[in-house]
Design a protein around this motif. Structure first.
Motif, PDB file in Angstrom:
ATOM      1  N   ARG A 158       0.809  -1.218   0.000  1.00 42.13           N
ATOM      2  CA  ARG A 158       0.000   0.000   0.000  1.00 42.13           C
ATOM      3  C   ARG A 158       0.845   1.273   0.000  1.00 42.13           C
ATOM      4  NH1 ARG A 158      -2.721   0.085   4.990  1.00 42.13           N
ATOM      5  NH2 ARG A 158      -1.983  -1.900   5.797  1.00 42.13           N
ATOM      6  N   ARG A 159       2.156   1.135  -0.023  1.00 45.30           N
ATOM      7  CA  ARG A 159       3.046   2.289   0.073  1.00 45.30           C
ATOM      8  C   ARG A 159       3.391   2.833  -1.312  1.00 45.30           C
ATOM      9  NH1 ARG A 159       8.845   3.391   0.921  1.00 45.30           N
ATOM     10  NH2 ARG A 159       9.365   1.183   0.674  1.00 45.30           N
ATOM     11  N   ALA A 160       3.485   4.145  -1.395  1.00 39.19           N
ATOM     12  CA  ALA A 160       3.964   4.798  -2.610  1.00 39.19           C
ATOM     13  C   ALA A 160       5.487   4.727  -2.626  1.00 39.19           C
ATOM     14  CB  ALA A 160       3.505   6.251  -2.640  1.00 39.19           C
ATOM     15  N   HIS A 161       6.049   4.172  -3.677  1.00 42.14           N
ATOM     16  CA  HIS A 161       7.497   3.970  -3.746  1.00 42.14           C
ATOM     17  C   HIS A 161       8.190   5.028  -4.595  1.00 42.14           C
ATOM     18  CE1 HIS A 161       7.729  -0.048  -1.785  1.00 42.14           C
ATOM     19  NE2 HIS A 161       6.462  -0.111  -2.181  1.00 42.14           N
ATOM     20  N   THR A 162       7.548   6.150  -4.810  1.00 46.37           N
ATOM     21  CA  THR A 162       8.121   7.197  -5.648  1.00 46.37           C
ATOM     22  C   THR A 162       9.399   7.748  -5.031  1.00 46.37           C
ATOM     23  OG1 THR A 162       5.886   7.810  -6.332  1.00 46.37           O
ATOM     24  CG2 THR A 162       7.652   9.385  -6.786  1.00 46.37           C
ATOM     25  N   ALA A 163      10.461   7.821  -5.810  1.00 47.01           N
ATOM     26  CA  ALA A 163      11.723   8.390  -5.342  1.00 47.01           C
ATOM     27  C   ALA A 163      11.672   9.911  -5.466  1.00 47.01           C
ATOM     28  CB  ALA A 163      12.888   7.827  -6.141  1.00 47.01           C
ATOM     29  N   LEU A 164      12.100  10.602  -4.396  1.00 46.73           N
ATOM     30  CA  LEU A 164      12.007  12.052  -4.352  1.00 46.73           C
ATOM     31  C   LEU A 164      13.358  12.667  -4.007  1.00 46.73           C
ATOM     32  CD1 LEU A 164       8.809  12.241  -2.111  1.00 46.73           C
ATOM     33  CD2 LEU A 164       8.876  12.611  -4.575  1.00 46.73           C
ATOM     34  N   PRO A 165      13.700  13.823  -4.604  1.00 43.52           N
ATOM     35  CA  PRO A 165      14.870  14.562  -4.118  1.00 43.52           C
ATOM     36  C   PRO A 165      14.559  15.122  -2.740  1.00 43.52           C
ATOM     37  CG  PRO A 165      13.700  15.841  -5.771  1.00 43.52           C
ATOM     38  CD  PRO A 165      13.034  14.502  -5.728  1.00 43.52           C
ATOM     39  N   ALA A 186       4.737   7.441   2.676  1.00 43.54           N
ATOM     40  CA  ALA A 186       3.286   7.450   2.853  1.00 43.54           C
ATOM     41  C   ALA A 186       2.658   6.176   2.285  1.00 43.54           C
ATOM     42  CB  ALA A 186       2.687   8.675   2.167  1.00 43.54           C
ATOM     43  N   PHE A 187       1.596   5.713   2.914  1.00 41.21           N
ATOM     44  CA  PHE A 187       0.896   4.522   2.442  1.00 41.21           C
ATOM     45  C   PHE A 187      -0.601   4.681   2.690  1.00 41.21           C
ATOM     46  CE2 PHE A 187       2.054   3.827   6.840  1.00 41.21           C
ATOM     47  CZ  PHE A 187       0.938   3.235   7.403  1.00 41.21           C
ATOM     48  N   ALA A 188      -1.412   3.983   1.895  1.00 42.69           N
ATOM     49  CA  ALA A 188      -2.867   4.045   2.046  1.00 42.69           C
ATOM     50  C   ALA A 188      -3.276   3.330   3.332  1.00 42.69           C
ATOM     51  CB  ALA A 188      -3.544   3.386   0.853  1.00 42.69           C
ATOM     52  N   SER A 189      -4.212   3.935   4.077  1.00 46.05           N
ATOM     53  CA  SER A 189      -4.637   3.370   5.350  1.00 46.05           C
ATOM     54  C   SER A 189      -6.086   3.737   5.638  1.00 46.05           C
ATOM     55  CB  SER A 189      -3.747   3.894   6.483  1.00 46.05           C
ATOM     56  OG  SER A 189      -4.201   3.449   7.752  1.00 46.05           O
ATOM     57  N   ALA A 190      -6.748   2.868   6.378  1.00 47.16           N
ATOM     58  CA  ALA A 190      -8.124   3.153   6.800  1.00 47.16           C
ATOM     59  C   ALA A 190      -8.164   4.067   8.010  1.00 47.16           C
ATOM     60  CB  ALA A 190      -8.847   1.841   7.116  1.00 47.16           C
ATOM     61  N   ASP A 237       7.987  12.046  20.191  1.00 50.19           N
ATOM     62  CA  ASP A 237       8.571  13.209  19.547  1.00 50.19           C
ATOM     63  C   ASP A 237       8.528  13.018  18.036  1.00 50.19           C
ATOM     64  OD1 ASP A 237      10.618  11.369  19.071  1.00 50.19           O
ATOM     65  OD2 ASP A 237      11.950  12.185  20.590  1.00 50.19           O
ATOM     66  N   SER A 238       9.518  13.555  17.308  1.00 53.64           N
ATOM     67  CA  SER A 238       9.447  13.569  15.854  1.00 53.64           C
ATOM     68  C   SER A 238       9.611  12.199  15.215  1.00 53.64           C
ATOM     69  CB  SER A 238      10.508  14.527  15.287  1.00 53.64           C
ATOM     70  OG  SER A 238      11.804  14.156  15.727  1.00 53.64           O
ATOM     71  N   TYR A 239      10.046  11.186  15.970  1.00 57.56           N
ATOM     72  CA  TYR A 239      10.135   9.833  15.415  1.00 57.56           C
ATOM     73  C   TYR A 239       8.769   9.144  15.416  1.00 57.56           C
ATOM     74  CZ  TYR A 239      15.152  10.418  15.615  1.00 57.56           C
ATOM     75  OH  TYR A 239      16.427  10.890  15.419  1.00 57.56           O
ATOM     76  N   ALA A 240       7.821   9.702  16.133  1.00 61.50           N
ATOM     77  CA  ALA A 240       6.446   9.191  16.119  1.00 61.50           C
ATOM     78  C   ALA A 240       5.571  10.222  15.418  1.00 61.50           C
ATOM     79  CB  ALA A 240       5.963   8.913  17.542  1.00 61.50           C
ATOM     80  N   GLN A 241       5.357  11.336  16.019  1.00 56.80           N
ATOM     81  CA  GLN A 241       4.602  12.525  15.610  1.00 56.80           C
ATOM     82  C   GLN A 241       3.243  12.244  14.996  1.00 56.80           C
ATOM     83  OE1 GLN A 241       5.318  15.037  12.246  1.00 56.80           O
ATOM     84  NE2 GLN A 241       7.405  14.259  12.059  1.00 56.80           N
ATOM     85  N   HIS A 242       2.594  13.330  14.593  1.00 60.02           N
ATOM     86  CA  HIS A 242       1.169  13.295  14.274  1.00 60.02           C
ATOM     87  C   HIS A 242       0.860  13.017  12.819  1.00 60.02           C
ATOM     88  CE1 HIS A 242       1.925  17.371  12.726  1.00 60.02           C
ATOM     89  NE2 HIS A 242       2.667  17.505  13.812  1.00 60.02           N
ATOM     90  N   THR A 243       1.839  13.087  11.947  1.00 59.18           N
ATOM     91  CA  THR A 243       1.568  12.858  10.530  1.00 59.18           C
ATOM     92  C   THR A 243       2.855  12.476   9.818  1.00 59.18           C
ATOM     93  OG1 THR A 243       0.661  13.877   8.511  1.00 59.18           O
ATOM     94  CG2 THR A 243       1.948  15.293   9.956  1.00 59.18           C
ATOM     95  N   PRO A 244       2.793  11.605   8.806  1.00 70.09           N
ATOM     96  CA  PRO A 244       4.005  11.271   8.062  1.00 70.09           C
ATOM     97  C   PRO A 244       4.343  12.355   7.051  1.00 70.09           C
ATOM     98  CG  PRO A 244       2.168  10.069   7.151  1.00 70.09           C
ATOM     99  CD  PRO A 244       1.622  10.854   8.329  1.00 70.09           C
ATOM    100  N   ALA A 249       9.634   8.855   7.724  1.00 70.69           N
ATOM    101  CA  ALA A 249       8.702   7.820   8.185  1.00 70.69           C
ATOM    102  C   ALA A 249       8.461   7.980   9.682  1.00 70.69           C
ATOM    103  CB  ALA A 249       9.278   6.434   7.887  1.00 70.69           C
ATOM    104  N   THR A 250       7.201   7.856  10.105  1.00 71.10           N
ATOM    105  CA  THR A 250       6.851   8.080  11.509  1.00 71.10           C
ATOM    106  C   THR A 250       6.054   6.907  12.075  1.00 71.10           C
ATOM    107  OG1 THR A 250       4.845   9.278  10.864  1.00 71.10           O
ATOM    108  CG2 THR A 250       6.825  10.585  11.215  1.00 71.10           C
TER     109      THR A 250
END
Length: 349
Positions: A158-165, A186-190, A237-244, A249-250
């Motif tokens: 379910r993860r987007a594997h797009t490579a980004l700069p 990021a990945f699709a999730s319910a 903290d930032s290794y978990a946080q509220h949004t990816p 990755a969080t």
């Protein structure tokens, strides 16, 4: 006239362009020396973790404690030429102090898991202090193993594997910025967010949701029938946080995909009144290894932390607007990639 300090002095460039945080507010490299983190601080952490285990048990919850290891702890050989003793890593020393302690059953040995996997795919971004998706999944699985909860095995498709700069929090300390190519996390999730406190909402309204740090509070609900029906509260903290933030990755995104309900509170301290109200099944205390040098305050309330943070950040926004009115905006560095966190208002701490 005294020259301004060089922010890149906080960073050491090792083999193959790998960047390591060595100073910063926590003077990271000194924590690997002698005396490093004091014996008094390690003893107080032991007592605090023991207390958290007992208090959570009285609430019917299982407490776990995890330190996100520094890159120096996991990849000392890639910091080629840097003189330090990786066996003095704060996470390794705290683990030894917990031996034969009731707090030992709460300890999640992320440093051991990461060191065992360091010869595989990279666990950290080269230009950032944070994990790759592979590293985050390793932490997620290690924590769930200590909980006795099976991980979701269908996340990768379910993860987007797009490579980004990408230019990470360490790469952006250089001029020009150091960049790399990294896969999105990021990945699709319910899972969906069902609550965000005023601090997070106001920062998002300013287009700076990723700058909402200490005091941020968000709750996620997952009605997928495959989700574990229990509730997890994370103080992190930032290794978990509220949004990816791709490619950062969080943990919270992964846990929200696994449990029926996940609460994230950006704090190294525990809000016990909040736990009494929520009555979760699991409580996770997560923090960066370098933060061991400072013990969290007692008796914190997430609402008060958020209020203080909101006042500070909004006053900063007002000051920035005043300065912007007096001078034209500075153009971004010519090498800044469009996916850099600052371009999306999402710079990690």
């Amino acid at each position: 006239m005294t020259s301004a300090p060089d922010p890149a002095a906080d960073v050491y460039e090792g083999r193959d362009g790998w960047l390591f945080l060595i100073r910063g507010n926590n003077w990271v490299l000194e924590q690997y020396g002698r005396p490093g983190v004091s014996r008094v601080a390690l003893w107080r952490w032991r007592r605090m973790i023991e207390s958290r285990v007992r208090r959570c048990a009285r609430l019917g919850a299982t407490y776990l404690h995890a330190l996100a290891p520094e890159k120096l702890t996991v990849y000392p050989e890639r910091a080629e030429g840097l003189v330090f003793d990786p066996t003095r890593a704060p996470a390794l020393r705290l683990a030894r102090w917990l031996t034969a302690s009731p707090g030992a059953r709460a300890w999640v040995d992320l440093a051991g898991a990461f060191r065992a996997a360091r010869d595989g795919p990279p666990l950290y971004l080269r230009t950032d202090t944070h994990w790759t998706h592979h590293g985050c999944v390793l932490a997620y699985r290690t924590i769930l193993s200590r909980m006795g909860v099976p991980p979701r095995d269908d996340i990768e498709p379910r993860r987007a594997h797009t490579a980004l700069p990408f230019s990470g929090d360490l790469g952006r300390k250089f001029a020009p910025h150091r960049t790399e190519v990294a896969e999105g996390s990021a990945f699709a999730s319910a899972a969906r967010r069902i609550h965000a406190n005023d601090l997070l909402l106001q920062m998002e309204a300013l287009g700076r949701g990723g700058d909402a740090h200490l005091g941020t509070h968000a709750v996620f609900r997952n009605d997928d029938p495959r989700a574990d029906p229990r509730c997890l509260v994370i103080f992190g903290d930032s290794y978990a946080q509220h949004t990816p933030h791709s490619p950062i990755a969080t943990l919270t995104a992964l846990f929200a995909d696994t449990f029926r309900e996940v609460h994230f509170l950006w704090s190294t301290g525990i809000d016990w009144r909040y736990l009494e109200a929520v009555r979760p099944d699991f409580v996770l205390g997560e923090m960066a290894e370098r933060f061991v040098i400072d013990l969290p305050p007692h008796g914190i309330r997430i609402e008060r932390l958020a209020e203080l943070a909101r006042e500070r950040k909004l006053m900063g926004e007002i000051a920035e607007n005043i300065m912007a009115a007096d001078s034209p905006p500075a153009p971004p560095p010519p090498d800044a990639p469009a996916s850099a966190p600052e371009a999306a208002g999402a710079a990690p701490r």
